[in-house]
Enzyme design. Structure first.
Site, PDB file in Angstrom:
ATOM      1  N   ASP A 312       5.225  -5.391 -19.846  1.00 55.65           N
ATOM      2  CA  ASP A 312       5.367  -3.949 -19.998  1.00 55.65           C
ATOM      3  C   ASP A 312       5.726  -3.400 -18.613  1.00 55.65           C
ATOM      4  O   ASP A 312       4.996  -3.644 -17.645  1.00 55.65           O
ATOM      5  CB  ASP A 312       4.027  -3.371 -20.484  1.00 55.65           C
ATOM      6  CG  ASP A 312       4.145  -1.884 -20.795  1.00 55.65           C
ATOM      7  OD1 ASP A 312       4.917  -1.183 -20.111  1.00 55.65           O
ATOM      8  OD2 ASP A 312       3.457  -1.429 -21.731  1.00 55.65           O
ATOM      9  N   CYS A 380      20.943   5.788 -24.445  1.00 52.74           N
ATOM     10  CA  CYS A 380      22.071   5.818 -25.389  1.00 52.74           C
ATOM     11  C   CYS A 380      21.724   6.754 -26.536  1.00 52.74           C
ATOM     12  O   CYS A 380      21.875   6.402 -27.701  1.00 52.74           O
ATOM     13  CB  CYS A 380      22.405   4.407 -25.889  1.00 52.74           C
ATOM     14  SG  CYS A 380      20.992   3.544 -26.618  1.00 52.74           S
TER      15      CYS A 380
HETATM   16  C1  LIG Z   1      17.933   0.595 -24.472  1.00 56.89           C
HETATM   17  S1  LIG Z   1      17.158  -0.938 -24.622  1.00 56.89           S
HETATM   18  C2  LIG Z   1      17.727  -1.786 -23.209  1.00 56.89           C
HETATM   19  C3  LIG Z   1      19.127  -2.333 -23.307  1.00 56.89           C
HETATM   20  C4  LIG Z   1      19.504  -3.198 -22.130  1.00 56.89           C
HETATM   21  N1  LIG Z   1      19.328  -2.502 -20.871  1.00 56.89           N
HETATM   22  C5  LIG Z   1      20.920  -3.723 -22.212  1.00 56.89           C
HETATM   23  O1  LIG Z   1      21.805  -3.191 -21.541  1.00 56.89           O
HETATM   24  O2  LIG Z   1      21.152  -4.684 -22.942  1.00 56.89           O
HETATM   25  C6  LIG Z   1      15.508  -0.561 -24.182  1.00 56.89           C
HETATM   26  C7  LIG Z   1      14.637  -1.769 -23.964  1.00 56.89           C
HETATM   27  O3  LIG Z   1      13.376  -1.284 -23.488  1.00 56.89           O
HETATM   28  C8  LIG Z   1      12.397  -2.225 -23.849  1.00 56.89           C
HETATM   29  N2  LIG Z   1      11.094  -1.552 -23.663  1.00 56.89           N
HETATM   30  C9  LIG Z   1      10.512  -0.588 -24.391  1.00 56.89           C
HETATM   31  N3  LIG Z   1       9.365  -0.208 -23.829  1.00 56.89           N
HETATM   32  C10 LIG Z   1       9.196  -0.963 -22.721  1.00 56.89           C
HETATM   33  C11 LIG Z   1       8.192  -1.052 -21.732  1.00 56.89           C
HETATM   34  N4  LIG Z   1       7.106  -0.271 -21.768  1.00 56.89           N
HETATM   35  N5  LIG Z   1       8.342  -1.952 -20.748  1.00 56.89           N
HETATM   36  C12 LIG Z   1       9.443  -2.746 -20.697  1.00 56.89           C
HETATM   37  N6  LIG Z   1      10.408  -2.714 -21.620  1.00 56.89           N
HETATM   38  C13 LIG Z   1      10.298  -1.831 -22.612  1.00 56.89           C
HETATM   39  C14 LIG Z   1      12.766  -2.590 -25.261  1.00 56.89           C
HETATM   40  O4  LIG Z   1      12.213  -3.833 -25.615  1.00 56.89           O
HETATM   41  C15 LIG Z   1      14.289  -2.617 -25.172  1.00 56.89           C
HETATM   42  O5  LIG Z   1      14.730  -3.931 -24.960  1.00 56.89           O
END
Ligand SMILES: C[S@@+](CC[C@H](N)C(=O)[O-])C[C@H]1O[C@@H](n2cnc3c(N)ncnc32)[C@H](O)[C@@H]1O
Length: 449
Positions: A312, A380
């Site tokens: 996280d 996005c």
């Molecule tokens: C918009 S997507 C990221 C897309 C990625 N940057 C790409 O270009 O392929 C958001 C990501 O945030 C992750 N996420 C959500 N909450 C999170 C947290 N508290 N800590 C780390 N990752 C988290 C999700 O698992 C997801 O993969």
């Protein structure tokens, strides 16, 4: 018992299923997935994968099921208008889903209307509890075959966007852009590749068009693994807009080689790959193990390196980085061209929950940015709350950060108003001649040295 279980788990189903064809199963998968996305807020791909027959279908039938369900979400308002004159009392969820998937096929897809009617009726007959609705559905769909295309043509494309989303977009972007955005929803999206080597050669081999710094635009999606150089790993699928946050980050450095960068919500890794391909020293954090597996597979295929951390981000500790990219978890409503389900499995409450998370992640990203370093925030999403107000709120409590105004994006033909306030906002209706692009919000910040 849920409606979904009603259609899928009744005694005698094994004997019934032994007799039904794969195309009926594909149609049933589509109807079940539509119900699951609506009722449980699931992503369409996951909902499809969880239907009982999907994994055993040929890839052609799986693609058919996916196309039907996606059409239901792309054309929801028009489908509603087509059914309205013929369905007085709202049917049960399984019958409604079968009706909608049938209308999607009859009115909007290149499918024999006769097959669409009879096999949709077979879907209902495949379960004891929906069998009584077979003749009603048959009668409705025969009328849809006669009148459906005409009724659908009279319903405006913006009726396909749920009211609460339409309201927010109209208030934020205006009525005319809203109408143009709605037109993008009913167009087949192309495929964008981010290419790291020999883009012109790949353009010649695929008939694609180079756009921006690294993108090659192909007209249709197809099977990406069959494209040239898939094994060589010199490209990956990434929307033109999605390629911009990492490019903006890199443009803040004279030389990016060896610069330490944290990709804080990194999976499945499109932006990690861009940063690593440029020679940056990348740490990629994400809390989803499943999505990180895809990131790792992508690193292997592209032969690129990053330190991958399953954590996280709010609990991640490290020495501050020269740059941090926060591609924050968001409603993803800007990606509706390839994922039309995002308009149907979100709510004002789910957006508010994400906003609260974004408000926690931004200060955490700031704490991990070294003095003099760069912080990029991107989503996005087209929902206004996930964009500029997040930056404004963050800056109220972060006097050592200031906005780095972004005046334009090289190679992208965007109106000046997309750069209002020093940030970037792309709309799906931008660059219409070259196929549009995802809706993104991007802000760049620098920490005082
Ligand atoms: C918009 S997507 C990221 C897309 C990625 N940057 C790409 O270009 O392929 C958001 C990501 O945030 C992750 N996420 C959500 N909450 C999170 C947290 N508290 N800590 C780390 N990752 C988290 C999700 O698992 C997801 O993969």
């Amino acid at each position: 018992m849920s409606d979904r279980e009603h259609i899928s788990r009744r005694p005698g189903k094994q004997q019934r299923d032994a007799k039904i064809s794969d195309s009926v199963k594909a149609r049933r998968c589509a109807a079940l997935a539509v119900m699951d996305v609506r009722a449980n807020g699931k992503a369409l791909e996951l909902a499809l994968a969880e239907t009982e027959d999907y994994a055993s279908l040929e890839s052609r039938d799986r693609a058919f099921a996916r196309a039907i369900a996606a059409t239901v979400f792309r054309r929801s308002g028009q489908i509603k208008a087509v059914l309205k004159p013929h369905v007085r009392k709202k049917p049960t969820a399984p019958v409604q889903a079968v009706l909608e998937t049938a209308v999607a096929q009859i009115v909007f897809m290149d499918v024999s209307p006769h097959a669409a009617v009879s096999e949709s009726v077979d879907v209902l007959k495949s379960r004891r509890n929906t069998t009584p609705f077979a003749s009603f559905t048959n009668a409705v769909l025969r009328r849809v075959v006669e009148q459906g295309k005409q009724t659908a043509a009279a319903a405006p494309p913006k009726s396909n966007i749920p009211g609460w989303i339409r309201g927010e977009w109209e208030r934020t972007y205006g009525k005319i852009p809203m109408t143009k955005i709605a037109v993008q929803l009913i167009k087949d999206p192309g495929l964008d590749l981010t290419v790291t080597d020999k883009r012109q050669d790949l353009a010649e081999a695929t008939g694609g068009t180079p756009v921006g710094r690294q993108t090659l635009r192909l007209k249709s999606i197809g099977d990406v693994t069959a494209l040239p150089d898939f094994e060589a790993g010199t490209w990956w699928a990434q929307d033109l807009a999605a390629a911009q946050p990492a490019q903006i980050l890199m443009s803040q450095f004279d030389d990016v080689k060896g610069v330490r960068v944290l990709d804080m919500c990194a999976a499945p890794g499109g932006k990690t790959l861009q940063l690593a391909a440029a020679g940056m020293t990348v740490t990629a954090v994400d809390k989803s193990a499943g999505r990180l597996k895809r990131l790792e597979d992508n690193l292997v295929r592209t032969k690129l390196n990053a330190t991958v951390v399953h954590k996280d981000a709010l609990e991640f500790k490290a020495e501050p980085f020269d740059a941090v990219l926060l591609d924050a978890p968001c409603s993803a409503t800007g990606t509706f061209r390839r994922h039309p389900d995002v308009l149907h499995n979100r709510s004002p409450k789910s957006v508010a929950d994400l906003v609260r998370l974004q408000d926690k992640l931004l200060p955490k990203a700031a704490a991990l940015t070294a003095p003099g370093g760069v912080l990029i925030y991107a989503v996005c999403s087209l929902q206004p709350d996930e964009g500029l107000p997040r930056i404004a709120k963050f800056l109220e409590n972060a006097p050592d950060f200031r906005l780095i105004p972004i005046p334009a994006l090289p190679g992208l033909d965007l109106p000046n108003e997309r750069f209002k306030g020093g940030v970037v906002r792309t709309l799906p209706c931008d660059m219409p001649k070259s196929g549009g692009l995802d809706g993104f919000f991007i802000a760049a910040l620098r920490r005082e040295a």
